[in-house]
Design an enzyme around this catalytic site. Structure first.
Site, mmCIF file in Angstrom:
data_model
loop_
_atom_site.group_PDB
_atom_site.id
_atom_site.type_symbol
_atom_site.label_atom_id
_atom_site.label_comp_id
_atom_site.label_asym_id
_atom_site.label_seq_id
_atom_site.Cartn_x
_atom_site.Cartn_y
_atom_site.Cartn_z
ATOM 1 N N HIS A 79 0.753 -1.233 0.103
ATOM 2 C CA HIS A 79 -0.133 0.065 -0.034
ATOM 3 C C HIS A 79 0.816 1.147 -0.094
ATOM 4 O O HIS A 79 0.763 2.403 -0.862
ATOM 5 C CB HIS A 79 -0.895 0.087 1.374
ATOM 6 N N HIS B 82 0.446 -2.661 9.571
ATOM 7 C CA HIS B 82 1.777 -2.613 9.214
ATOM 8 C C HIS B 82 2.683 -1.969 10.263
ATOM 9 O O HIS B 82 1.962 -0.921 10.946
ATOM 10 C CB HIS B 82 2.046 -1.929 7.852
#
Length: 361
Positions: free
Chosen positions: A128, A175
């Site tokens: 991402h 993350h």
């Protein structure tokens, strides 16, 4: 040298610390209601929640299938197809890096997982963050000098876009900070290496007689030989989608060029002026998007209906449970590659040709 390495290792450990992710979530108004499970939470800051939800959507399929066609049909196909080339490189190399490094995502608890769709993938680097860095930076590099706009404003928008996507991945608990930082730096390295070759690749895709055959073969080979995971992960299907889309876009560009459908402005008209926003301009743009996306979604639905049963039949896989069958590599790779390859081809050739036919060009 050893002291510098030790400091870098400590910095990496600090950026990977799940407690930092949890503290960032708390600062943004996300609180656990059952700390022992780490999955039940309440949102105290709705503004940040919706803002970061938007940020994480900027790296999902819905955004890609909306933004790239919009740009190609309404803004600048020349820039759009080159951005997609970069996007394919970046996402493919990012997914390969994930499956080679195999670092897990932040543990929950202490981190709260506000999103679980990609939880089966590894975490390092954040793709991402890579997409959120590659798309705005490449748009800025390719439009500066081709379009008339203040560079500083373009740079601010690119930085905001990148920051929003990166922070959203930490906020969502998907993350660590290190995953995001590594994704950004990895993307910048890829851009430095590959950006100078964009003109050569785009010219090859458009003009070389056997370009479609080479493009399809290369993208297929990358998809087949890159994934040897022991368990199913969303990364395999996502990468097949990306490779298929890239191949379809490149082949559609080639056909459009050969038929004389790609219109390029003459060099003396550059840089292009941004046209005034009128009701007619916006109405045409929205109509193109509406008609085009309906066509793309129909093509995607039809191709799914055809390719999944066909792949099951060819490889002798039971198709009673479609969801389970789709997780088999023999079904997932051809179904995703062919389906999204056809969608990509439609973006660059079928839909623009339809616009010409019905007077929406």
């Amino acid at each position: 040298m050893g002291a510098a390495y030790t400091r870098l290792q400590r910095l990496a450990d600090s950026l990977q610390d799940p407690e930092k992710v949890a503290r960032f979530q708390q600062l943004c108004g996300v609180q656990s209601t059952s700390p022992e499970e780490g999955q039940h939470f309440i949102i105290r800051n709705r503004l940040l929640y919706y803002l970061f939800t938007l940020g994480t959507e900027l790296g999902n399929e819905l955004f890609y299938i909306s933004f790239f066609p919009f740009w190609i049909w309404n803004v600048d196909a020349h820039v759009g197809r080159r951005v997609i080339v970069v996007w394919v490189w970046v996402m493919y190399l990012g997914q390969c890096a994930k499956d080679l490094i195999r670092w897990p995502r932040p543990p929950s608890p202490p981190v709260l997982k506000l999103e679980v769709f990609y939880n089966s993938e590894y975490g390092m680097p954040s793709t991402h963050a890579m997409s959120g860095t590659a798309i705005p930076l490449t748009l800025l590099l390719l439009t500066w000098g081709r379009w008339q706009f203040p560079f500083f404003i373009g740079l601010l928008l690119a930085v905001f876009w990148c920051s929003l996507v990166c922070l959203s991945r930490v906020y969502m608990g998907m993350h660590s900070i290190l995953d995001v930082v590594a994704g950004v730096l990895y993307t910048i390295l890829i851009l430095i290496v590959f950006h100078p070759a964009l003109d050569i690749i785009d010219n090859f895709n458009l003009t070389y007689e056997y370009a479609p055959l080479i493009i399809i073969s290369l993208h297929l080979a990358l998809g087949i030989f890159s994934f040897t995971l022991d368990t199913w992960s969303t990364s395999r299907g996502d990468t097949a989608e990306i490779l298929g889309s890239g191949a379809g876009i490149a082949c559609g560009s080639h056909v459009s060029y050969m038929l004389g459908l790609l219109k390029e402005p003459s060099p003396d008209t550059l840089p292009l002026a941004i046209p005034p926003f009128t009701v007619t301009l916006l109405g045409k743009a929205m109509l193109r998007v509406l008609v085009g996306l309906v066509v793309l979604l129909l093509i995607r639905a039809v191709m799914k209906m055809i390719t999944i049963p066909l792949a099951c039949k060819v490889f002798g896989i039971p198709c009673d449970d479609v969801r389970k069958a789709r997780q088999r590599m023999e079904v997932e790779l051809p179904y995703r590659y062919i389906t999204y390859g056809t969608v990509g081809f439609a973006v660059m050739f079928i839909v623009p040709y339809l616009f010409t036919w019905i007077g929406l060009h």
